[in-house]
Scaffold this motif. Sequence first.
Motif, short mmCIF file in Angstrom:
data_model
loop_
_atom_site.label_atom_id
_atom_site.label_comp_id
_atom_site.label_asym_id
_atom_site.label_seq_id
_atom_site.Cartn_x
_atom_site.Cartn_y
_atom_site.Cartn_z
N SER A 3 -13.09 18.95 19.51
CA SER A 3 -12.27 17.88 20.08
C SER A 3 -10.83 18.11 19.67
O SER A 3 -10.50 19.13 19.06
CB SER A 3 -12.74 16.52 19.60
N HIS A 20 -11.32 17.87 15.76
CA HIS A 20 -12.22 18.70 14.97
C HIS A 20 -12.75 19.90 15.73
O HIS A 20 -12.91 19.88 16.94
CB HIS A 20 -13.41 17.91 14.39
N HIS A 53 -18.00 10.19 10.69
CA HIS A 53 -17.70 10.32 12.12
C HIS A 53 -18.34 11.58 12.73
O HIS A 53 -18.90 11.53 13.83
CB HIS A 53 -16.18 10.37 12.28
N HIS A 60 -21.18 12.23 15.91
CA HIS A 60 -21.16 13.08 17.10
C HIS A 60 -22.49 13.80 17.28
O HIS A 60 -22.88 14.12 18.41
CB HIS A 60 -20.04 14.13 16.98
N ASP A 75 -15.17 10.09 21.41
CA ASP A 75 -15.37 9.11 20.34
C ASP A 75 -15.81 7.76 20.91
O ASP A 75 -15.24 7.28 21.89
CB ASP A 75 -14.08 8.93 19.54
ZN LIG Z 1 -14.56 12.72 17.16
#
Ligand SMILES: [Zn+2]
Lengths: 225, 350
Positions: free
Chosen positions: B142, B145, B117, B121, B313
């Motif tokens: 985010s 993270h 993931h 990004h 996302d």
């Molecule tokens: Zn994310």
Amino acid sequence: MSEQTPTEPLTLAIDTSTDVVVGLAGGEAVVAEHRNADARRHVEDLMPSVITLLGGAGVARTTLDAVVVGMGPGPFTGLRVGIATARVLADTLRIPLRAVCGLDAVAADWVHGANPPDGDFLVVADARRREVYWARYDATGRRQDGPSVSAPTGLPALPLAGPGHRLCPDHRLGTGAPERLDGGALARWGGGLPEVGDEPLYLRRPDAAVPTRRKSVLAARTGHR
Amino acid sequence: MSGPLVLGIESSCDETGVGIVRGHELLANEVASSVDLHVRFGGVVPEVASRAHLEALLPTLHRAAERAAAAADVDLTEIDAVSVTAGPGLMGALVVGLAGAKALAWALDKPLYAVNHLAGHVAVDLLEHGPLPQPAVALLVSGGHTSLLRVDDVATSITEVGATIDDAAGEAYDKVARLLGLSYPGGPVIDRAATGDPAAIAFPRGLTLRRDLERHRFDFSFSGLKTAVARWVEQREAAGLDVPVADVAASFQEAVCDVLSAKAIDACRELGSTDLLIGGGVAANSRLRALLAERAEQAGIALRRPRPGLCTDNGAMIAVLGAEVVDRGLAPSSFDVAANSSLPVSTVAL
Ligand SMILES: [Zn+2]
């Protein structure tokens, strides 16, 4: 791959409410079934199980006619793996999907078996937290009550079928009653079971607390000193 | 043609995303968010998010397929591969997308690529700004993270140079928003409320003291900041004074963005990178963008930021990462590939 040319419609069954369970039926006959009992590997094991099942039976994906999926009740994360898989498979292969209650399939398996029940009975499954998922059936396998989730102590005094029977010390497993949901039975009988709709049979609300008053950091600081 | 045609599925947190790309060309990017369901809880509730993913999976897939058909006359049977987020993220959420992706790949008889993931990004910027100079530094911020990455190749070589040692930056925003009686998610809410003086209150900058910099030069910590804000607000209330929300929000936001931008620029200098990429939901924050733009310009560093819809996302980021992985000729994932809630960013593809 050698392909069969079956005259009977081919149904793929998927259930991940407890174990990873898959089955294949051609009309009235169970063609193959497979179970993987590692309850922590649903997303790992399901597609390989389907691939092995069809490969072993010499069936190409494009010859499948229908998919049956167990919508629970079952512990949530594993349950969703089977439903997501079955939905995307049926949709992509452009074949119908039938969403059924897994307890109904266990009931059908017993009712159509060699040693059927002689009256009302319960199908029970492990709901964790010392509770069971259960439903009540008549001798023809028609659901009379449930599915519900409750402590095993309050259940009606009837013979049991299904994987939760060991959690019910006051009850006995019915003679000839299946102890587990069988992939072959789900494929064989699923098409005739009631549709339960799009919502999985969670039977419990998510664990989540709405935050109330915030804790004081000042109080917490002095309290720890 | 220009690159592989890949469908990507994302379900690591509270957005169900399906994207379709051809190389670096975006053909579809459909997202269903469950954010509204989490508002009253003040944070993402994993079981609520997982239920929503299952509900949204097929409708979102259908919308993406329709969009790609309308935009580029693409049929799903023509795709070269399916890619999917394998982690990091919420386990119950990840497995819904992963199960769906496996089923889709197998039903279409196409290879499956389970990918990271966080790398998604980074990769998503390829859709807007083309190939990434190497090495590049990426700052991902985010609700889930806060990491500083060195990117040598988005498909094969990403190294984490720093990360949060406690809360994610977005989490700190959520908690401070709640403290100030503001709504969820905290990022955009505090950004809007931060109309006061950013220098009104000197909140701490986590891990910026000299002794912290020795071990945690590129790491972040927002837990102390959050507590400092809570203490300041409580003392104010205990004294019977009003809480100046605009000043508190601005001062808190300044503390977060100051540290994020300072460490990101420092990492670029240290690693010899002339390009800084930002991603994640907090990358849309106005103060972070302004501060980064200012400091990047002073340092002669080019700032790359995907548009807001690609920063949060989505499925397109997973699709374009999948396209890069296919392009590098990496082997597809096995159908028994697992979800990994703490997948390290160094593992781009499984
Ligand atoms: Zn994310």
